[in-house]
Motif scaffolding. Structure first.
Motif, PDB file in Angstrom:
ATOM      1  N   LYS A 253     -71.237 -16.886 108.579  1.00 53.28           N
ATOM      2  CA  LYS A 253     -71.402 -16.321 107.235  1.00 53.28           C
ATOM      3  C   LYS A 253     -70.179 -15.491 106.845  1.00 53.28           C
ATOM      4  CE  LYS A 253     -76.427 -16.288 106.917  1.00 53.28           C
ATOM      5  NZ  LYS A 253     -76.651 -16.978 105.665  1.00 53.28           N
TER       6      LYS A 253
ATOM      7  N   CYS B 141     -67.503 -16.260 103.766  1.00 57.54           N
ATOM      8  CA  CYS B 141     -67.142 -15.307 102.712  1.00 57.54           C
ATOM      9  C   CYS B 141     -65.636 -15.259 102.473  1.00 57.54           C
ATOM     10  CB  CYS B 141     -67.646 -13.907 103.057  1.00 57.54           C
ATOM     11  SG  CYS B 141     -69.422 -13.719 102.864  1.00 57.54           S
TER      12      CYS B 141
ATOM     13  N   ARG C  47     -63.519 -16.758  99.407  1.00 59.83           N
ATOM     14  CA  ARG C  47     -63.248 -16.049  98.148  1.00 59.83           C
ATOM     15  C   ARG C  47     -62.177 -14.979  98.310  1.00 59.83           C
ATOM     16  NH1 ARG C  47     -68.204 -15.523  94.180  1.00 59.83           N
ATOM     17  NH2 ARG C  47     -66.539 -14.413  93.120  1.00 59.83           N
TER      18      ARG C  47
ATOM     19  N   TYR D 229     -74.836 -20.912 104.440  1.00 59.43           N
ATOM     20  CA  TYR D 229     -74.640 -20.627 103.022  1.00 59.43           C
ATOM     21  C   TYR D 229     -75.839 -19.945 102.355  1.00 59.43           C
ATOM     22  CZ  TYR D 229     -71.357 -24.250 104.303  1.00 59.43           C
ATOM     23  OH  TYR D 229     -70.410 -24.987 104.957  1.00 59.43           O
TER      24      TYR D 229
ATOM     25  N   LEU E 161     -76.061 -15.702 100.857  1.00 53.21           N
ATOM     26  CA  LEU E 161     -74.741 -15.142 101.137  1.00 53.21           C
ATOM     27  C   LEU E 161     -74.223 -14.402  99.908  1.00 53.21           C
ATOM     28  CD1 LEU E 161     -72.740 -15.013 103.420  1.00 53.21           C
ATOM     29  CD2 LEU E 161     -71.724 -17.116 102.624  1.00 53.21           C
ATOM     30  N   LYS E 162     -74.379 -13.078  99.940  1.00 56.30           N
ATOM     31  CA  LYS E 162     -73.963 -12.221  98.826  1.00 56.30           C
ATOM     32  C   LYS E 162     -73.217 -11.022  99.387  1.00 56.30           C
ATOM     33  CE  LYS E 162     -77.876 -13.178  95.812  1.00 56.30           C
ATOM     34  NZ  LYS E 162     -78.964 -12.606  95.039  1.00 56.30           N
ATOM     35  N   LEU E 163     -72.194 -10.613  98.662  1.00 52.65           N
ATOM     36  CA  LEU E 163     -71.481  -9.375  98.974  1.00 52.65           C
ATOM     37  C   LEU E 163     -71.305  -8.614  97.673  1.00 52.65           C
ATOM     38  CD1 LEU E 163     -68.686 -10.494 101.457  1.00 52.65           C
ATOM     39  CD2 LEU E 163     -70.688  -9.134 101.974  1.00 52.65           C
TER      40      LEU E 163
ATOM     41  N   TYR F 127     -72.055 -15.909  96.780  1.00 53.71           N
ATOM     42  CA  TYR F 127     -70.862 -16.636  97.220  1.00 53.71           C
ATOM     43  C   TYR F 127     -71.042 -18.147  97.215  1.00 53.71           C
ATOM     44  CZ  TYR F 127     -67.822 -12.785  98.422  1.00 53.71           C
ATOM     45  OH  TYR F 127     -66.978 -11.719  98.355  1.00 53.71           O
TER      46      TYR F 127
END
Length: 186
Positions: free
Chosen positions: A90, A94, A97, A140, A143-145, A150
């Motif tokens: 993961k 990321c 990006r 996938y 999957l967030k930040l 993402y």
């Protein structure tokens, strides 16, 4: 040295990794704390006809031909042991990006001339697609930040492939393992 290390790391993948063709950028992801290799990333030219992508963007053949230069495909993306068991995949995902990848793409492909069209391309990396050879990958999922999503599943593709092994390999394996290698549905 880095090229050989990438090839060696790619041997851990369940599907063989090819050198491919066209635009290609490859990355080794390192753990700065201990100097160990966490994972690998490779992005390259995307599949020309990908209906789920084209339908989402609402591209016709002409628009796709003109704008596909701004998209790449992550054909290798993941973590190596032991990081793959620690959600390292993961983290590696990321990095797609990251500013580093965007900047290298711009430097390498931002102002190039098309081999076939002979026209100058002003490519900007606007999206990276990826697919999973084993179905939908949990790498996938969610999957967030910083509240930014993402990855987003846009559908499934169809197609076929060929085996890189001769059929005698499978029969030998079946004889050694005592298991059936070929399954059929009725």
């Amino acid at each position: 040295m880095e090229s050989e290390l990438f090839r060696l790391a790619a041997l851990t993948w369940s599907v063989p990794v090819s050198n491919g063709f066209g635009r290609r950028l490859r990355y080794l992801v390192w753990d700065n704390h201990n100097g160990k290799l966490i994972g690998i990333i490779a992005i390259g030219d995307p599949v020309f006809n990908l209906s789920v992508r084209d339908n989402l963007i609402d591209w016709d053949a002409q628009a796709r031909g003109k704008r596909l230069v701004n998209i790449m495909d992550a054909y290798v993306l993941g973590a190596l042991p032991p990081y793959n068991a620690l959600l390292g995949g993961k983290m590696v995902a990321c990095l797609l990006r990251s500013r580093d990848i965007y900047d290298e793409f711009t430097k390498t492909y931002g102002k190039t001339t098309g081999i076939i069209s002979k026209q100058e391309k002003k490519a900007r990396l606007l999206a990276i697609t990826t697919s999973s050879s084993m179905g939908r990958s949990s790498v996938y999922n969610r999957l967030k930040l910083g509240g930014i999503e993402y990855f987003r599943s846009i559908g499934y593709t169809g197609g076929w492939g060929i085996s890189i092994f001769r059929i005698t390999f499978f029969w030998t394996f079946a004889n050694i393992s005592g298991r059936s290698v070929i399954h059929t549905r009725t």
